[in-house]
Design a protein around this motif. Structure first.
Motif, short mmCIF file in Angstrom:
data_model
loop_
_atom_site.label_atom_id
_atom_site.label_comp_id
_atom_site.label_asym_id
_atom_site.label_seq_id
_atom_site.Cartn_x
_atom_site.Cartn_y
_atom_site.Cartn_z
N MET A 1 0.83 -1.21 0.00
CA MET A 1 0.00 0.00 0.00
C MET A 1 0.86 1.25 0.00
O MET A 1 0.61 2.21 -0.72
N THR A 2 1.91 1.22 0.85
CA THR A 2 2.81 2.38 0.93
C THR A 2 3.48 2.63 -0.40
O THR A 2 3.60 3.77 -0.86
N SER A 3 3.91 1.54 -1.05
CA SER A 3 4.57 1.67 -2.35
C SER A 3 3.61 2.24 -3.39
O SER A 3 4.00 3.08 -4.21
N THR A 4 2.36 1.80 -3.34
CA THR A 4 1.36 2.29 -4.28
C THR A 4 1.11 3.78 -4.08
O THR A 4 1.06 4.56 -5.04
N LEU A 5 0.93 4.19 -2.83
CA LEU A 5 0.68 5.61 -2.53
C LEU A 5 1.88 6.47 -2.91
O LEU A 5 1.73 7.58 -3.42
N THR A 6 3.08 5.95 -2.66
CA THR A 6 4.30 6.69 -3.00
C THR A 6 4.41 6.89 -4.51
O THR A 6 4.76 7.97 -4.99
N THR A 7 4.09 5.84 -5.25
CA THR A 7 4.15 5.93 -6.71
C THR A 7 3.10 6.89 -7.25
O THR A 7 3.38 7.70 -8.15
N ALA A 8 1.89 6.83 -6.67
CA ALA A 8 0.83 7.75 -7.10
C ALA A 8 1.22 9.19 -6.79
O ALA A 8 0.98 10.10 -7.59
N ALA A 9 1.82 9.40 -5.63
CA ALA A 9 2.27 10.74 -5.24
C ALA A 9 3.37 11.24 -6.17
O ALA A 9 3.41 12.42 -6.53
N ALA A 10 4.25 10.32 -6.56
CA ALA A 10 5.32 10.69 -7.49
C ALA A 10 4.72 11.10 -8.84
O ALA A 10 5.16 12.08 -9.46
N GLY A 11 3.71 10.36 -9.29
CA GLY A 11 3.05 10.72 -10.54
C GLY A 11 2.33 12.05 -10.44
O GLY A 11 2.38 12.87 -11.37
N PHE A 12 1.69 12.29 -9.30
CA PHE A 12 0.99 13.56 -9.08
C PHE A 12 1.97 14.72 -9.12
O PHE A 12 1.74 15.73 -9.79
N GLY A 13 3.09 14.59 -8.41
CA GLY A 13 4.08 15.67 -8.37
C GLY A 13 4.73 15.92 -9.71
O GLY A 13 4.92 17.07 -10.12
N THR A 14 5.04 14.83 -10.42
CA THR A 14 5.67 14.98 -11.73
C THR A 14 4.70 15.62 -12.73
O THR A 14 5.06 16.54 -13.48
N GLY A 15 3.47 15.15 -12.73
CA GLY A 15 2.48 15.72 -13.64
C GLY A 15 2.21 17.18 -13.35
O GLY A 15 2.13 18.01 -14.27
N LEU A 16 2.12 17.53 -12.06
CA LEU A 16 1.85 18.91 -11.68
C LEU A 16 2.99 19.82 -12.10
O LEU A 16 2.77 20.95 -12.57
N SER A 17 4.22 19.35 -11.94
CA SER A 17 5.37 20.19 -12.29
C SER A 17 5.42 20.50 -13.78
O SER A 17 5.96 21.53 -14.19
N LEU A 18 4.84 19.62 -14.59
CA LEU A 18 4.86 19.83 -16.04
C LEU A 18 3.75 20.77 -16.51
O LEU A 18 3.95 21.57 -17.42
N ILE A 19 2.58 20.70 -15.87
CA ILE A 19 1.44 21.48 -16.39
C ILE A 19 1.30 22.84 -15.74
O ILE A 19 0.59 23.70 -16.28
N VAL A 20 1.99 23.08 -14.60
CA VAL A 20 1.84 24.36 -13.93
C VAL A 20 2.54 25.48 -14.70
O VAL A 20 2.16 26.65 -14.60
N ALA A 21 3.56 25.14 -15.47
CA ALA A 21 4.30 26.17 -16.21
C ALA A 21 3.36 26.97 -17.10
O ALA A 21 2.40 26.44 -17.67
N ILE A 22 3.64 28.27 -17.21
CA ILE A 22 2.81 29.15 -18.04
C ILE A 22 2.85 28.70 -19.49
O ILE A 22 3.91 28.47 -20.05
N GLY A 23 1.70 28.55 -20.08
CA GLY A 23 1.64 28.12 -21.47
C GLY A 23 0.33 28.55 -22.10
O GLY A 23 -0.53 29.16 -21.46
N ALA A 24 0.18 28.21 -23.37
CA ALA A 24 -1.00 28.63 -24.12
C ALA A 24 -2.27 28.04 -23.51
O ALA A 24 -3.28 28.72 -23.37
N GLN A 25 -2.22 26.77 -23.17
CA GLN A 25 -3.40 26.11 -22.63
C GLN A 25 -3.82 26.71 -21.29
O GLN A 25 -5.00 27.00 -21.07
N ASN A 26 -2.86 26.92 -20.41
CA ASN A 26 -3.17 27.50 -19.10
C ASN A 26 -3.72 28.92 -19.23
O ASN A 26 -4.64 29.32 -18.51
#
Length: 202
Positions: free
Chosen positions: A1-26
């Motif tokens: 369970m811990t490994s699953t949550l850690t992986t999901a959190a890693a995906g959340f953080g990585t995805g957020l870091s990519l889409i937060v940048a100022i861009g045309a879509q945002n």
């Protein structure tokens, strides 16, 4: 369970870091949120599109035609330049006295949806970030790569929802004509710079 949550959190953080940048879509989602124009549809399109592309990347789907990104780069670049020119025109010749909070006609909502689809699917950076970058990072998590992808998709939902619906808090400030022109100037600058960058790199 811990490994699953850690992986999901890693995906959340990585995805957020990519889409937060100022861009045309945002910038487009922010504008729609401030105008309260087709916000649920725009947020849904952006979030679902990201989820679909992330799934492609996690599933290790490779683009068979190398020239695809080049073609999308040219089309997307021209589209961003046109959109930026329209925003720049609004700076020079504002259409109204400020931000209008009244509902928009159905034709405007349809236009917003079509623009959002074009802004999302004609932007090669979306493919690079979701299909290739997130897909390659997810592959490092082996059997948990889909958990990583789910976290990244959740980050997209949270970000676009916050950007679209949270933008309403700025409506009173942007009731001032000068503030609205500043926003259009920022949007025009962002679109034109990104458009030139895409055309130069294609």
């Amino acid at each position: 369970m811990t490994s699953t949550l850690t992986t999901a959190a890693a995906g959340f953080g990585t995805g957020l870091s990519l889409i937060v940048a100022i861009g045309a879509q945002n910038a487009f989602v922010l504008r729609q949120g401030i105008r309260r124009d087709a916000v649920p549809a725009v947020v849904g399109i952006c979030a679902l599109s990201d989820a679909a592309l992330i799934a492609l990347g996690v599933g290790a789907v490779v683009v068979a035609w190398p020239g695809a990104l080049t073609a999308v780069g040219w089309i997307g670049g021209l589209f961003l330049l046109c959109y930026g020119a329209l925003a720049a025109r609004r700076v020079v010749r504002p259409a109204g006295t400020g931000l209008e909070t009244a509902g928009e006609p159905a034709r405007s909502r349809r236009r917003a949806v079509l623009t959002c689809l074009a802004m999302t699917w004609l932007n090669p950076h979306v493919y690079l970030d979701t299909v290739f970058l997130l897909g390659s990072v997810a592959a490092d998590h082996g059997p948990l790569r889909w958990t990583f992808g789910l976290g990244a998709a959740l980050a997209s939902v949270c970000w676009f929802a916050a950007l679209g619906f949270g933008a309403r808090l700025l409506s009173r400030f942007l009731a001032r004509p000068a503030a609205w022109r500043v926003l259009d100037a920022l949007v025009a600058t962002t679109m034109i710079v990104l458009g030139v960058t895409l055309l130069a790199g294609s």
